[in-house]
Design a protein around this motif. Structure first.
Motif, PDB file in Angstrom:
ATOM      1  N   ALA A   1       0.823  -1.202   0.000  1.00 27.08           N
ATOM      2  CA  ALA A   1       0.000   0.000   0.000  1.00 27.08           C
ATOM      3  C   ALA A   1       0.861   1.257   0.000  1.00 27.08           C
ATOM      4  O   ALA A   1       0.578   2.228  -0.719  1.00 27.08           O
TER       5      ALA A   1
ATOM      6  N   TYR B   1       0.474   3.819  -3.027  1.00 27.03           N
ATOM      7  CA  TYR B   1      -0.029   5.175  -2.794  1.00 27.03           C
ATOM      8  C   TYR B   1       1.077   6.221  -2.780  1.00 27.03           C
ATOM      9  O   TYR B   1       0.800   7.415  -2.891  1.00 27.03           O
TER      10      TYR B   1
ATOM     11  N   ALA C   1      -8.732   1.873   1.460  1.00 27.07           N
ATOM     12  CA  ALA C   1      -7.321   1.505   1.329  1.00 27.07           C
ATOM     13  C   ALA C   1      -7.081   0.355   0.359  1.00 27.07           C
ATOM     14  O   ALA C   1      -6.209  -0.485   0.574  1.00 27.07           O
TER      15      ALA C   1
ATOM     16  N   CYS D   1      -5.668  -1.361  -3.039  1.00 25.25           N
ATOM     17  CA  CYS D   1      -4.525  -1.092  -3.914  1.00 25.25           C
ATOM     18  C   CYS D   1      -4.164  -2.335  -4.719  1.00 25.25           C
ATOM     19  O   CYS D   1      -4.490  -3.459  -4.339  1.00 25.25           O
TER      20      CYS D   1
END
Length: 391
Positions: free
Chosen positions: A22, A26, A76, A78
């Motif tokens: 993640a 991100y 969240a 991904c």
């Protein structure tokens, strides 16, 4: 891109791999993954034993029509950058939803900037979402003083949490916050809380953080604004305005300000700035249960044949919506539909996103009877859509 794809609930090792993925995906660390490790449902996708996708889900109720309906709130998510473009996100999201639906979720909500992708999978935007900014001097001039009947105290308490839940039930989409919710948000965003009381009863709740302003100074960023009535709301705005010596502006974080016209009707100089944000989107996972569990107007009687597009988008399901005495059922039917909706339109209607029959028609809702469509819209407009919480 090759390799076999499997899915799993994340144990400690897989969760650590997902956290690292993640951060890489991100471009920064996702703090919620740590803060919610013991609260959320974590699912990962693996290729040849390596985590290549993942996502977090919160199983929490959301209010609709005054009743709490269990929802899968996704966040969240991904996919490894090197794995993008192969429909891995589609399969990962379906797995996350499936796992939460098995635990009782009948709805699912996401905050996402990938609106087209979410819409393709059955979610739809319910309402517009804005962040607002107003000069503290303008607040002070427009709301010069708090009500003498209202006392202000620093900090949270159980009574304030109970009041917030009661006010949340007056909106469609608001989360019925679990006991740990406020502590999570406080820790994540360094929030300061104030409660407003009248006759020793909590009637307002405010949380905000101080943010540095470039090149100098600070701004107030409001996260929670819960007021029992207009008198309380104006007192809370006056309290914020009295910070004008330290902060140049008050910024209401996206969706933090309830959609009522207190600012519109009181600002002496309307220099309010609005920034549009990506909206929250709703998907109905189990239409029959969603209808059964929702709250409905007690004075509305209805038996309406409707048609809802099925997930394959090439067929539709005929149902009859029966409503009486504040309860409703959605049953199979062979009757010709009076109103036809896509699954996205059904979600918007469910959340009260259509405030009139005209707005429903302009969204593409089809009807053979104007009166029937008006009655259908009326069923969900007792409460407005508002989701202040992010996940």
């Amino acid at each position: 891109m090759g390799g076999s794809l499997t899915f799993a609930e994340a144990d400690d090792r897989l969760w650590q791999e997902y956290e690292q993925l993640a951060a890489r995906s991100y471009g920064h660390r996702i703090e919620d993954l740590t803060l919610l490790r013991e609260r959320a449902d974590f699912r990962v996708g693996l290729k040849d034993g390596k985590v290549v996708a993942g996502g977090m889900g919160l199983l929490v109720p959301q209010y609709f029509g005054g009743s709490a309906v269990l929802s899968a709130c996704l966040g969240a998510g991904c996919v490894a950058p090197e794995e993008r473009g192969g429909r891995l996100a589609y399969h990962m999201v379906n797995e996350r939803v499936r796992a939460l639906q098995e635990q009782g979720a009948v709805l699912s909500t996401v905050w996402t900037s990938s609106n087209g992708y979410a819409r393709h999978m059955g979610w739809e935007a319910v309402t517009r979402v804005f962040a607002w900014s107003v000069a503290t001097d303008d607040l002070k001039n427009s709301f010069p003083s708090e009500s003498a009947e209202i006392d202000i105290a620093h900090g949270l308490c159980d009574e304030a949490r109970d009041m917030q839940r009661a006010l949340a039930g007056q909106w469609n989409g608001a989360v019925q916050r679990p006991h740990w919710w406020s502590e999570w948000k406080t820790q994540k965003s360094n929030l300061t809380w104030y409660r407003f009381s009248r006759a020793k009863q909590t009637v307002g709740l405010l949380s905000f953080a101080m943010a540095k302003r470039h090149p100098r100074g600070t701004n107030i960023v409001v996260y929670d604004f819960w007021a029992a009535d207009q008198d309380v709301a104006t007192s809370m705005l006056a309290f914020l305005g009295r910070n004008n010596s330290r902060a140049e502006s008050v910024q209401f974080r996206r969706a933090a300000l309830p959609p009522y016209p207190t600012l519109l009707h009181h600002l002496h100089r309307h220099r309010l700035t609005a920034d549009a944000w990506h909206p929250w989107m709703l998907r109905i996972l189990d239409a029959r249960q969603a209808i059964r569990l929702r709250g409905w107007p007690k004075d509305l009687e209805m038996e309406l044949p409707i048609e809802i597009e099925l997930p394959d988008r090439h067929s539709a399901s005929r149902r009859v919506l029966k409503m009486s005495g504040g309860a409703a059922e959605l049953e199979p039917s062979q009757r010709e539909a009076t109103v036809s909706l896509t699954r996205g339109q059904f979600a918007v209607w469910y959340a009260g996103g259509y405030r009139s029959a005209s707005s429903a028609r302009m969204s593409g809702v089809r009807s053979t009877c104007d009166k029937a469509l008006a009655s259908l819209i009326r069923a969900t407009t007792d409460h407005e859509p508002w989701l202040a919480d992010h996940f």
